[in-house]
Enzyme design. Structure first.
Site, PDB file in Angstrom:
ATOM      1  N   LYS A 109       0.839  -1.203   0.000  1.00 20.26           N
ATOM      2  CA  LYS A 109       0.000   0.000   0.000  1.00 20.26           C
ATOM      3  C   LYS A 109       0.877   1.258   0.000  1.00 20.26           C
ATOM      4  CE  LYS A 109      -3.438   2.444   2.716  1.00 20.26           C
ATOM      5  NZ  LYS A 109      -4.349   2.461   3.849  1.00 20.26           N
ATOM      6  N   GLY A 146      -4.837  -1.548   5.044  1.00 24.30           N
ATOM      7  CA  GLY A 146      -4.050  -2.688   4.564  1.00 24.30           C
ATOM      8  C   GLY A 146      -4.724  -4.019   4.862  1.00 24.30           C
ATOM      9  N   ARG A 147      -5.197  -4.182   6.091  1.00 28.45           N
ATOM     10  CA  ARG A 147      -5.792  -5.480   6.484  1.00 28.45           C
ATOM     11  C   ARG A 147      -7.219  -5.645   5.961  1.00 28.45           C
ATOM     12  NH1 ARG A 147      -4.527  -2.102  10.492  1.00 28.45           N
ATOM     13  NH2 ARG A 147      -6.175  -1.221  11.799  1.00 28.45           N
ATOM     14  N   GLU A 188      -4.614  -6.243  14.868  1.00 28.95           N
ATOM     15  CA  GLU A 188      -4.072  -4.948  14.451  1.00 28.95           C
ATOM     16  C   GLU A 188      -5.183  -3.882  14.511  1.00 28.95           C
ATOM     17  OE1 GLU A 188      -0.530  -4.346  11.510  1.00 28.95           O
ATOM     18  OE2 GLU A 188      -2.341  -4.006  10.346  1.00 28.95           O
ATOM     19  N   HIS A 217      -5.385 -32.806  18.490  1.00 26.42           N
ATOM     20  CA  HIS A 217      -4.280 -33.624  18.997  1.00 26.42           C
ATOM     21  C   HIS A 217      -3.148 -32.756  19.513  1.00 26.42           C
ATOM     22  CE1 HIS A 217      -6.250 -37.212  17.456  1.00 26.42           C
ATOM     23  NE2 HIS A 217      -6.673 -36.394  16.501  1.00 26.42           N
TER      24      HIS A 217
HETATM   25  O1  F6P Z   1       3.485  -2.740   9.747  1.00 30.25           O
HETATM   26  C1  F6P Z   1       2.130  -3.015   9.641  1.00 30.25           C
HETATM   27  C2  F6P Z   1       1.608  -2.699   8.282  1.00 30.25           C
HETATM   28  O2  F6P Z   1       1.591  -1.336   8.089  1.00 30.25           O
HETATM   29  C3  F6P Z   1       0.239  -3.308   8.071  1.00 30.25           C
HETATM   30  O3  F6P Z   1      -0.768  -2.523   8.572  1.00 30.25           O
HETATM   31  C4  F6P Z   1       0.223  -3.473   6.592  1.00 30.25           C
HETATM   32  O4  F6P Z   1      -0.773  -4.366   6.174  1.00 30.25           O
HETATM   33  C5  F6P Z   1       1.616  -3.984   6.355  1.00 30.25           C
HETATM   34  O5  F6P Z   1       2.420  -3.262   7.263  1.00 30.25           O
HETATM   35  C6  F6P Z   1       2.142  -3.812   4.967  1.00 30.25           C
HETATM   36  O6  F6P Z   1       2.110  -2.478   4.542  1.00 30.25           O
HETATM   37  P1  F6P Z   1       2.262  -2.091   3.023  1.00 30.25           P
HETATM   38  O7  F6P Z   1       1.157  -2.721   2.271  1.00 30.25           O
HETATM   39  O8  F6P Z   1       2.224  -0.607   2.991  1.00 30.25           O
HETATM   40  O9  F6P Z   1       3.590  -2.626   2.554  1.00 30.25           O
END
Ligand code: F6P
Length: 536
Positions: free
Chosen positions: A202, A263-264, A349, A380
């Site tokens: 991102k 991002g998530r 997060e 298990h």
């Molecule tokens: O460090 C956490 C984070 O910022 C997440 O929130 C994000 O999904 C991940 O790193 C990757 O970020 P990017 O897509 O900007 O590389």
């Protein structure tokens, strides 16, 4: 503050008289039906949770006190509810129909979403058909997604989940860890001429991703003998066109998204390109339909029948009133083996926060520790603790009537185990029942199961792209509901920053010289030890 409202206090008072599942089921034959919901074929049986009608009323009152209705409307509308970053939170726009319109900050975001989806579909089809060729004219047979966190976990999880739908001639690999072994593993047996790298980030500033992308580029250029090869073998998924160009990827080969996609929450944006190449644009669209089905349900269903809202509220009851610190997600589907890891980022997060939206400190617990593994493997390993440990662990079981890969007899055994675990957790086995089996008195307490251990069963015909979309959106909205109740910002992640800053400083020290005196003695000693060992 939510914890000083009468609604919160009424629930806290209830914690001394938790409903007994054994009694609840024997007294009330309608219970299973009343607490089971069906969202377009996704069945959610919440009846084995420690709830009753009165408690549900109190939970709904808590949601009202927290302003859930208005918060939900604000999210769907595109208000800047991510206040610390002054951003809208619009992952729901990623799955709106083409004919919809949603103007946010003067821009029709649905039109933008569909422009990118069209660009992705066109590219994915060209890779799948062999029309997109590499530098030497060979078709692409291996796709390597380089990304981490939200730029990895979602597409990786979904690629594994939808294995049954994937293109037979294209393998997708995922590289996230800055441990060079990970890239090495993804490239074992790879033919550079047939390999496409998707750099997913991102921000396009993430250390791990840029390090892996640089090494991948060096590997490719060395093998194909020309920098020009990069244009046919690298594409980028990002919101940062400048960063992409600076890395050397033509922005023609960039698939964009927007700052209103966290991002998530991004696996159904351009970040899903590797998945779309694997399963094709039509299946990807079916997955978006599944997301939309859950979005529409969440946006419109009254709270008492609103599955994400109810699961979120029940989670608050467990976390805050009953003090259960963790939540397990146990899919009885090997295809969902990365789903718990995906949910860890989504939930932890988002809601692993200790300050409210206004910066004041919360006076209660927030997000639970989320964990899990596929059944039956977990049985298990760690189920002992879930059955007889001192801390109850609320569980989500996920199961399907049909497997994607049929192997005679296996599926009944799998599902029998899933249902049996939920039954055993809920109803346990009393000391009397153990004695009645003739067990010697010295072993009776060991063989007794306390029961009253809560679980929710998520069940569907089969794991289709549609159902996967529903499941993901269900958890996204559950996390949102809990964030609203706790009054925290579920959409920032400042807690990841400090470690990143310190790591940057330490890298220089590892490479260039002695540890900075500002470190504590333990960290300085580790830096020195590392340098000594590396110099041998
Ligand atoms: O460090 C956490 C984070 O910022 C997440 O929130 C994000 O999904 C991940 O790193 C990757 O970020 P990017 O897509 O900007 O590389």
């Amino acid at each position: 503050m939510i914890d000083s409202t009468p609604e919160w206090q009424r629930l806290t008072a209830r914690a001394t008289s938790v409903p007994s599942l054994r009694e609840a089921f024997s007294d009330d034959h309608e219970r299973a039906g009343r607490f089971t919901w069906d969202v377009d074929g996704l069945i959610v049986d919440a009846s084995k949770n420690l709830i009753d009608d009165d408690l549900v009323e109190d939970l709904i009152a808590l949601a009202d006190a927290a302003g859930l209705d208005e918060a939900r409307a604000a999210m769907f509308r595109g208000d800047h509810i991510n206040v610390t970053e002054d951003r809208a939170v619009l992952h729901t726009a990623l799955r709106r129909r083409r004919s919809d319109r949603l103007v946010v900050d003067g821009q029709d975001v649905v039109a933008d979403v569909h422009d990118v989806l069209d660009h992705m579909a066109d590219f994915a089809e060209r890779v799948r058909s062999g029309a997109w060729v590499g530098h030497t004219g060979a078709r692409i047979r291996r796709v390597v997604n380089i990304g981490i966190g939200g730029s990895d976990l979602g597409p990786f999880m979904a690629y594994r989940a939808l294995m049954a739908f994937r293109h037979p001639e294209i393998d997708v690999h995922f590289v996230s860890n800055v441990d060079g072994t990970h890239l090495h593993q993804a490239l074992v047996g790879a033919d550079p001429a047939e390999t496409l790298f998707i750099v997913a980030s991102k921000t396009f500033t993430t250390l791990e991703t840029l390090a892996n992308a640089r090494s991948a580029r060096a590997w490719l250029v060395e093998a194909l003998g020309s920098d020009e090869a990069v244009a046919r073998h690298f594409v980028a998924l990002s919101t940062n066109a400048e960063g992409v160009a600076a890395f050397g990827i033509d922005t023609e080969n960039m698939f964009g998204f927007w700052d209103w996609v966290g991002g998530r929450y991004s696996m159904d944006s351009a970040i899903g390109l590797s998945l779309m190449i694997a399963v094709g644009p039509d299946r990807f669209a079916e997955m978006l339909d599944g997301f939309r089905s859950m979005d529409q349900h969440f946006e419109s269903a009254p709270i008492a029948e609103n599955v994400p809202a109810m699961l979120g509220l029940i989670g608050v009851w467990y976390r805050n009133m009953l003090g259960y610190p963790t939540h397990a997600v146990l899919p009885y589907s090997q295809l969902l083996d990365r789903f718990p890891a995906y949910l860890q980022q989504l939930d932890m997060e988002s809601n692993g926060k200790q300050v409210r939206l206004d910066g004041s400190t919360v006076g209660h617990d927030t997000g639970p520790i989320v964990w899990g593994e596929p059944g039956t493997n977990g049985q298990h390993a760690f189920y002992q603790l879930i059955h007889q440990g001192t801390t109850p662990v609320p569980v989500d079981f996920i199961a399907f009537a049909h497997p994607d890969f049929e192997t005679p007899d296996h599926h009944d055994a799998l599902i029998a185990n899933c249902f049996a675990q939920a039954e055993a957790l809920a109803f346990g086995k009393s000391a009397e029942a153990v004695r009645a089996e003739g067990v010697p008195e010295s072993l009776v307490s060991h063989k007794t199961f306390p029961g009253n251990r809560p679980s929710t069963m998520l069940f569907a015909e089969r794991l289709t792209p549609f159902v996967l979309g529903q499941l993901i959106a269900l958890y996204e909205h559950k996390v949102f509901v809990q964030g609203v109740i706790w009054g925290i910002n579920s959409f920032d992640q400042w807690g990841v920053e400090l470690g990143k800053v310190l790591a940057k400083a330490i890298i220089t020290e590892l490479e260039d010289g002695a540890a900075d005196a500002a470190h504590d003695a333990s960290t300085s000693a580790m830096i020195e030890r590392y340098r000594t060992m590396r110099s041998r």
